[in-house]
Design a protein around this motif. Structure first.
Motif, mmCIF file in Angstrom:
data_model
loop_
_atom_site.group_PDB
_atom_site.id
_atom_site.type_symbol
_atom_site.label_atom_id
_atom_site.label_comp_id
_atom_site.label_asym_id
_atom_site.label_seq_id
_atom_site.Cartn_x
_atom_site.Cartn_y
_atom_site.Cartn_z
ATOM 1 N N UNK A 1 -3.253 0.301 -9.262
ATOM 2 C CA UNK A 1 -4.154 0.807 -8.233
ATOM 3 C C UNK A 1 -3.321 1.428 -7.118
ATOM 4 N N UNK A 2 -3.935 2.283 -6.330
ATOM 5 C CA UNK A 2 -3.256 2.934 -5.208
ATOM 6 C C UNK A 2 -3.012 1.909 -4.108
ATOM 7 N N UNK A 3 -1.755 1.708 -3.749
ATOM 8 C CA UNK A 3 -1.382 0.697 -2.752
ATOM 9 C C UNK A 3 -1.989 0.999 -1.384
ATOM 10 N N UNK A 4 -2.391 2.244 -1.147
ATOM 11 C CA UNK A 4 -2.985 2.609 0.138
ATOM 12 C C UNK A 4 -4.480 2.321 0.220
ATOM 13 N N UNK A 5 -5.077 1.801 -0.851
ATOM 14 C CA UNK A 5 -6.509 1.448 -0.812
ATOM 15 C C UNK A 5 -6.794 0.372 0.227
ATOM 16 N N UNK A 6 -5.901 -0.581 0.375
ATOM 17 C CA UNK A 6 -6.090 -1.653 1.345
ATOM 18 C C UNK A 6 -6.894 -2.823 0.835
ATOM 19 N N UNK A 7 -7.490 -2.684 -0.329
ATOM 20 C CA UNK A 7 -8.208 -3.815 -0.933
ATOM 21 C C UNK A 7 -8.464 -3.521 -2.402
ATOM 22 N N UNK A 8 -8.585 -4.584 -3.158
ATOM 23 C CA UNK A 8 -8.919 -4.478 -4.582
ATOM 24 C C UNK A 8 -9.611 -5.766 -4.986
ATOM 25 N N UNK A 9 -10.648 -5.646 -5.786
ATOM 26 C CA UNK A 9 -11.395 -6.820 -6.219
ATOM 27 C C UNK A 9 -10.721 -7.452 -7.426
ATOM 28 N N UNK B 1 -9.078 -8.849 -2.440
ATOM 29 C CA UNK B 1 -7.776 -9.075 -1.833
ATOM 30 C C UNK B 1 -7.576 -7.902 -0.878
ATOM 31 N N UNK B 2 -7.199 -8.180 0.369
ATOM 32 C CA UNK B 2 -7.027 -7.104 1.342
ATOM 33 C C UNK B 2 -5.635 -7.156 1.959
ATOM 34 N N UNK B 3 -5.150 -5.994 2.358
ATOM 35 C CA UNK B 3 -3.852 -5.879 3.003
ATOM 36 C C UNK B 3 -3.897 -4.744 4.019
ATOM 37 N N UNK B 4 -2.981 -4.807 4.968
ATOM 38 C CA UNK B 4 -2.929 -3.862 6.081
ATOM 39 C C UNK B 4 -2.195 -2.590 5.677
ATOM 40 N N UNK B 5 -2.883 -1.448 5.755
ATOM 41 C CA UNK B 5 -2.263 -0.166 5.420
ATOM 42 C C UNK B 5 -2.064 0.707 6.669
ATOM 43 N N UNK B 6 -2.249 0.140 7.852
ATOM 44 C CA UNK B 6 -2.217 0.940 9.076
ATOM 45 C C UNK B 6 -0.843 1.508 9.408
ATOM 46 N N UNK B 7 0.225 0.906 8.919
ATOM 47 C CA UNK B 7 1.563 1.381 9.293
ATOM 48 C C UNK B 7 2.352 1.912 8.107
ATOM 49 N N UNK B 8 1.658 2.472 7.117
ATOM 50 C CA UNK B 8 2.377 2.940 5.929
ATOM 51 C C UNK B 8 3.227 4.176 6.254
ATOM 52 N N UNK B 9 4.399 4.284 5.606
ATOM 53 C CA UNK B 9 5.245 5.455 5.814
ATOM 54 C C UNK B 9 4.652 6.681 5.114
ATOM 55 N N UNK B 10 5.138 7.845 5.472
ATOM 56 C CA UNK B 10 4.648 9.085 4.870
ATOM 57 C C UNK B 10 5.026 9.159 3.391
ATOM 58 N N UNK B 11 6.257 8.834 3.088
ATOM 59 C CA UNK B 11 6.758 8.906 1.710
ATOM 60 C C UNK B 11 7.012 7.505 1.183
ATOM 61 N N UNK B 12 6.175 7.089 0.245
ATOM 62 C CA UNK B 12 6.288 5.754 -0.336
ATOM 63 C C UNK B 12 6.921 5.882 -1.715
ATOM 64 N N UNK B 13 7.884 5.029 -2.001
ATOM 65 C CA UNK B 13 8.584 5.101 -3.277
ATOM 66 C C UNK B 13 7.649 4.847 -4.452
#
Length: 135
Positions: A96-104, A61-73
């Motif tokens: 899992x770390x939401x900034x990974x951008x993918x997880x199997x 499963x993949x998601x876009x992490x290119x525009x993540x904010x500096x401080x994530x709740x």
């Protein structure tokens, strides 16, 4: 001697006043001292519309992490399966770390259908497009 209802009323007023004091203390923290946090709900890239998964297969499963904010709740992610308009209790992956951008994930043994989507949770939920699961 006080009546039981009078004692109860005084006790209630005492706890209500105590709550008010604590609420005032909590709101007295200067805004500059509180670190600003942002809600982050990344766009799901895969699965996309037209995707077909088969029970038992493994997929990233993949998601876009290119525009993540500096401080994530909330940095911890969770992926749940959704059928139609109902989120099933099936957690495909979590913590899992939401900034990974993918997880199997492994495709679960569910009723075949073309109305499945994934919900990616971090700070908030973001849905994938509908896709199909077959046997």
């Amino acid at each position: 001697m006080s009546s039981p209802s009078s004692v109860l009323a005084k006790t209630f007023l005492f706890f209500f006043a105590l709550f008010g004091i604590f609420a005032n203390l909590a709101s007295a923290v200067p805004v500059a001292e509180v670190e600003k946090r942002d809600v982050y709900d990344p766009h799901v890239l895969y699965p996309h519309a037209g995707t077909v998964w088969y029970k038992g297969q493994r997929h990233n499963v993949t998601w876009d992490t290119s525009d993540h904010p500096v401080n994530i709740t909330n940095y911890l992610g969770r992926i749940m399966l959704r059928k139609g308009l109902i989120a099933t209790p099936l957690i495909l992956e979590e913590n899992f770390d939401i900034l990974l951008g993918r997880i199997e994930v492994t495709v679960p043994w569910v009723t075949p259908g073309d109305d499945y989507s994934l919900v990616l949770y971090g700070d908030s939920g973001n849905f994938s497009p509908m896709f199909t699961i077959k046997e």
